[in-house]
Write a protein that holds these residues in place. Structure first.
Motif: not given
Length: 506
Positions: A174-185, A190-193, A215-227
């Motif tokens: 029943g995860c409500r908050i999922l933390v992904l640490d460098e998931p595409t390294s 294709a797997d990243t997509d 990967f800042l390009e990923e951050v820009k493409a995927l995230s809604d907010h950035c800290t």
């Protein structure tokens, strides 16, 4: 350390209240201050990027969130109630789960057993097999991957599917908050997509996702907010749409990041490494090339194309079935000791299992495999401090266990080992994997300086801008066969991908 947040760009006050709120989080390990005041607000149905240089405090903060570390000061609230997990299982039961860069899969257990690992359902004293299969099926269905067989050993799956199992494990509780640490390294494009599609699906279902990436390009493409964290404190938090990649990089390092890639004019000299018809099936079917003094030669290709196996065969860490490797020191089929003594240096992409002895100190890792018998402990400490400063490692000192450092700082020590040994030919396999933008800039500069000084560099990278920005020539590997090396100016990301996928001749 004072926390500094751009209050004008934080979450709008008319939006949903934070699901998770961290305020003034502090954590120290002895004299080392890992977190000096971090503020973070995570909202439901949001992909929230957390970025910062290696050592900025990201991993420590997430370990506090996941119940691995207890904060020294500050408050955490979950659904406006105090959140103080006693351990990772306590955090998972509260709905907070973390998938780390180094996956925690039990390879000999089945897919179903891995999904419920650590929280196995029981019926009396026995495991409840029916409930295990139902929970595993439900989790995989939620991820859109009900096709993965439940009874297959997890070790038989690819990296992307193993990562999926960890996410499924989080959802099964029943995860409500999922933390992904460098998931595409370690993922292909294709797997990243596919991962991005999955993360967006979870967001749309109401799950909050904390996404950590260099990967800042990923951050820009995927995230809604950035800290953004720097030196253990929050320095900026804003909607990602309001931030450029340059602005993110500026906040990360505290200064403008100009000229990320370094490639000076260093005309190549004589051939120092010649590889002829090398074969190590099934990974390497045929590879021939020449590497010249003062040159950076890049090897591109998809994950699994055989690039890492090629480097290991050249160094002697993998067998050579046919063909030859020739340097000034030897010719034929190399052995690791022969290669090391002959001026070759190898940097593995797998620093955890191949590159470093994590239980040993920085000084001991720096001097392997040539132990400094003639150096006193004080001389060794002084030399290690010099290298720590040169490659920009953040550490308590030479005697600190290298396993206590962040992944990027570990990689810098592995790189410094080659420099200390004065390797003439450097075989670098994904040298900037898991390293932040400031550290990448440092390594790019060092690689360029090595080429200027007459060293020869063979660079494997899955990040095409890195190859195009640092290499003099590039060759592309496709399904075990290496194509011809051509000047970098003749390549684009598009033509490299065409060659890597076999869509046209390289």
């Amino acid at each position: 350390m004072k926390s500094v947040v751009n209050k004008t760009d934080t979450h709008p006050t008319d939006g949903p209240p934070p699901l998770l709120q961290l305020t003034g989080i502090r954590k120290a390990f002895g004299a080392t201050i890992a977190l000096g005041g971090v503020d973070l607000a995570i909202r439901p149905g949001e992909i929230h990027a957390l970025v910062g240089e290696n050592g900025a405090g990201k991993s420590t903060l997430m370990k506090v969130l996941a119940g691995i570390h207890q904060p020294d000061a500050g408050t955490l609230t979950l659904d406006r109630a105090t959140y103080a997990p006693a351990g990772p299982l306590d955090a998972r039961r509260a709905g907070v789960a973390m998938v780390t860069q180094e996956l925690a899969i039990a390879p000999h257990l089945s897919v179903a057993a891995n999904i419920v690992l650590g929280a196995e359902p029981t019926r009396g004293p026995l495991l409840d097999a029916a409930t295990t299969r139902r929970r595993a099926t439900d989790a995989l269905t939620q991820l859109g991957r009900a096709d993965i067989p439940l009874d297959v050993p997890a070790g038989q799956l690819g990296i992307a599917e193993q990562q999926l199992l960890e996410i499924a494990r989080a959802l099964a509780l029943g995860c409500r908050i999922l933390v992904l640490d460098e998931p595409t390294s370690s993922l292909t494009a294709a797997d990243t997509d596919r991962l991005f599609t999955l993360v967006r699906r979870l967001r749309d279902q109401g799950t909050a996702v904390v996404y950590i990436s260099h990967f800042l390009e990923e951050v820009k493409a995927l995230s809604d907010h950035c800290t953004i964290l720097r030196d253990g404190a929050t320095v900026h938090s804003a909607p990602t749409a309001n931030l450029s990649t340059d602005a993110i990089a500026h906040h990360m390092v505290g200064r403008a990041v100009d000229e990320l890639y370094h490639r000076s004019d260093h005309p190549p000299g004589e051939v120092v490494l010649a590889v002829s018809d090398l074969r190590n099936a099934p990974a390497v079917l045929n590879a021939s090339f020449e590497l010249r003094r003062g040159e950076v030669l890049g090897l591109a290709g998809l994950i699994g194309a055989g690039r890492s196996d090629l480097l290991k065969s050249i160094f002697g860490l993998a067998p050579v079935q046919s063909g030859a490797v020739k340097t000034a020191a030897f010719s034929g089929r190399p052995q690791p000791t022969q290669s090391w003594r002959g001026g070759l240096g190898f940097l593995s992409e797998d620093r955890k299992d191949e590159g470093l002895a994590l239980n040993l100190s920085l000084a001991e890792n720096l001097t392997l495999p040539r132990l400094p018998w003639r150096l006193s402990p004080r001389q060794l400490a002084d030399e290690t401090k010099t290298w720590i400063q040169r490659v920009g490692v953040r550490a308590a000192g030479p005697d600190q266990a290298i396993g206590e450092l962040s992944g990027g700082n570990q990689q810098k020590i592995a790189f410094a080992r080659l420099l200390r040994n004065d390797a003439d030919i450097l075989l670098l396999d994904e040298p900037t994997r898991g390293i932040d933008i400031g550290a990448k800039q440092t390594l790019y500069r060092l690689i360029d300086e090595l080429a200027e000084s007459g060293k020869a560099v063979l660079l494997v990278s899955s990040y095409l801008p890195e190859l195009l920005g640092t290499c003099d020539r590039i060759a592309v590997m496709c399904r075990g066969t290496l194509g011809p090396a051509r000047p970098t100016a003749e390549w684009t990301e598009h033509t490299i991908m065409l060659a890597a996928t076999g869509a046209n001749a390289a």
